[in-house]
Design an enzyme around this catalytic site. Structure first.
Site, short mmCIF file in Angstrom:
data_model
loop_
_atom_site.label_atom_id
_atom_site.label_comp_id
_atom_site.label_asym_id
_atom_site.label_seq_id
_atom_site.Cartn_x
_atom_site.Cartn_y
_atom_site.Cartn_z
N LYS A 31 -4.36 14.69 -3.00
CA LYS A 31 -4.40 14.04 -4.31
C LYS A 31 -4.24 15.07 -5.42
CE LYS A 31 -6.45 9.74 -3.05
NZ LYS A 31 -7.59 9.23 -2.33
N LYS A 86 3.66 7.03 5.91
CA LYS A 86 2.52 6.12 6.10
C LYS A 86 2.52 5.06 5.01
CE LYS A 86 -1.76 6.39 4.39
NZ LYS A 86 -3.19 6.12 4.25
N LYS A 146 -0.70 2.45 -0.74
CA LYS A 146 -0.54 2.06 -2.14
C LYS A 146 -0.03 3.22 -2.97
CE LYS A 146 -4.55 0.60 -1.65
NZ LYS A 146 -5.83 -0.04 -1.35
#
Ligand code: ADP
Ligand code: TRP
Length: 323
Positions: free
Chosen positions: A110, A192, A195
């Site tokens: 992230k 993968k 979202k």
């Protein structure tokens, strides 16, 4: 067996969530003592709009109920309805070495994507450990991407037990439950499904939207007549999840022999997806039309979850000397 899992309210649920996690929630709710929750504290690390978060929590509750989560069989609750979670997170934080969190891939990913390195994001796995340990969970159904968080949970539990256990463990060590056949469901682009990659097919999309998404699935450019490799094809991996065994065999044979086009497989996949979730879509409309019923389920779940949580939190408080 005590089963527990959580899912973040950060957007519509997709078929990766379904095969990787929710299908196992549904199977394990029978014959076990199951707890499933909507992880809204965790979502605070990414959702920064209060109304949007509240709506998303309602949506996930309605989604899970529509998919067959039965509040008579399992305890369905919202994480923040059990504030004991955050207290346990602090007790756990106090024995968690920084290094264990620094090596967590989801945090590193992230930050690499440019998401600010806030403390909540860094401490995310400690909060997740609190979720799991607070309910004495034996088994945690999740997708492959959560495996590392489960390892950190076990490490934190062991450390707390070693520091404070006095011969009697304070926490039970949980096992991840990851189905190999759906550990990582691929998205439209072959990565993968997630979202955050915008490569999802949502469970509750309308059939038209599903077809549109299926048409975007990336394949190689082999023409109809040329033989194709089902194993290396991300479209076939998705098709396999939905098609009945005889149809899967037929399509696999035609892949290898040549004579099937990706366009045909995409259309058939879209039809399967829409049909598979049609009953759930109808049930969802019912729950959405009766929000008070969703609130009732939520309140009853909170009460049951809090009762279970209190026992473990008191044990942990006593063990470390804050009670
Ligand atoms: P996302 O990656 O879209 O944000 P979440 O992190 O909310 O999804 O995941 C919720 C649950 O679904 C977790 O148990 C996770 O492991 C599982 N899951 C998510 N994406 C996939 C996938 N593509 N394949 C298998 N399981 C998945
Ligand atoms: N981190 C999980 C995810 O992103 C969600 C989650 C929070 C969870 N707490 C949990 C999953 C406890 C299992 C158990 O998917």
């Amino acid at each position: 067996m005590r089963v527990l899992s959580g899912i973040q309210p950060s957007g519509g649920l997709h078929i990766g969530n379904y095969f990787g996690a929710i299908r196992q929630y549904l199977a394990l709710q029978h014959g076990n003592d199951a707890f499933y929750f909507v992880a809204d504290y965790h979502a605070l690390t990414s959702v920064r709009d209060a109304d949007r978060l509240r709506r998303a929590v309602f949506d996930v509750l309605a989604d899970l109920l529509a998919l067959g989560l039965d509040p008579e069989e399992a305890t369905l609750f919202v994480q923040s309805d059990v504030p004991e979670t955050t207290e346990l997170a602090w007790l756990l934080s106090s024995v968690t070495p920084m290094g264990w969190l620094e090596k967590c891939v989801s945090y590193k990913d992230k930050v690499a994507q440019g998401i600010p390195a806030e403390h909540g994001l860094f401490a995310y796995p400690v909060l997740q450990a609190a979720d799991i340990l607070l309910y004495d969970a034996d088994v945690v159904p999740v997708g492959q991407d959560q495996k590392q968080h489960l390892e950190v949970t076990r490490d934190i539990a062991e450390r707390f037990n070693n520091v404070y256990g006095r011969g009697e463990p304070v926490f039970r060590l949980p096992e991840p439950y990851i189905l190999e056949t759906a550990a990582v469901v691929p998205g439209l682009d072959g990565r993968k499904m997630s979202k955050s990659y915008e490569n999802t097919i949502e469970i509750f999309d309308e059939p038209k939207a599903i077809l549109k998404k299926c048409k975007r699935i990336v394949t190689d450019s082999r023409p109809v007549e040329e033989p194709k490799d089902p194993e290396g094809d991300n479209l076939f991996q998705l098709f396999k999840l939905f098609a009945p065994a005889d149809e899967r065999t037929e399509v696999e044979r035609r892949y290898r022999a040549g004579g099937i086009g990706y366009g045909e497989v995409k259309t058939r996949l879209a039809e399967h997806i829409a049909a598979h979730f049609a009953p759930a879509r109808a049930r969802r409309a019912e729950w959405v039309a009766h929000p008070a019923r969703v609130s009732e389920v939520r309140a009853a779940g909170a009460e049951q979850a809090r009762r279970a949580a209190r026992v473990v939190l008191d044990r942990a408080r006593a063990a470390c000397g804050v009670a």
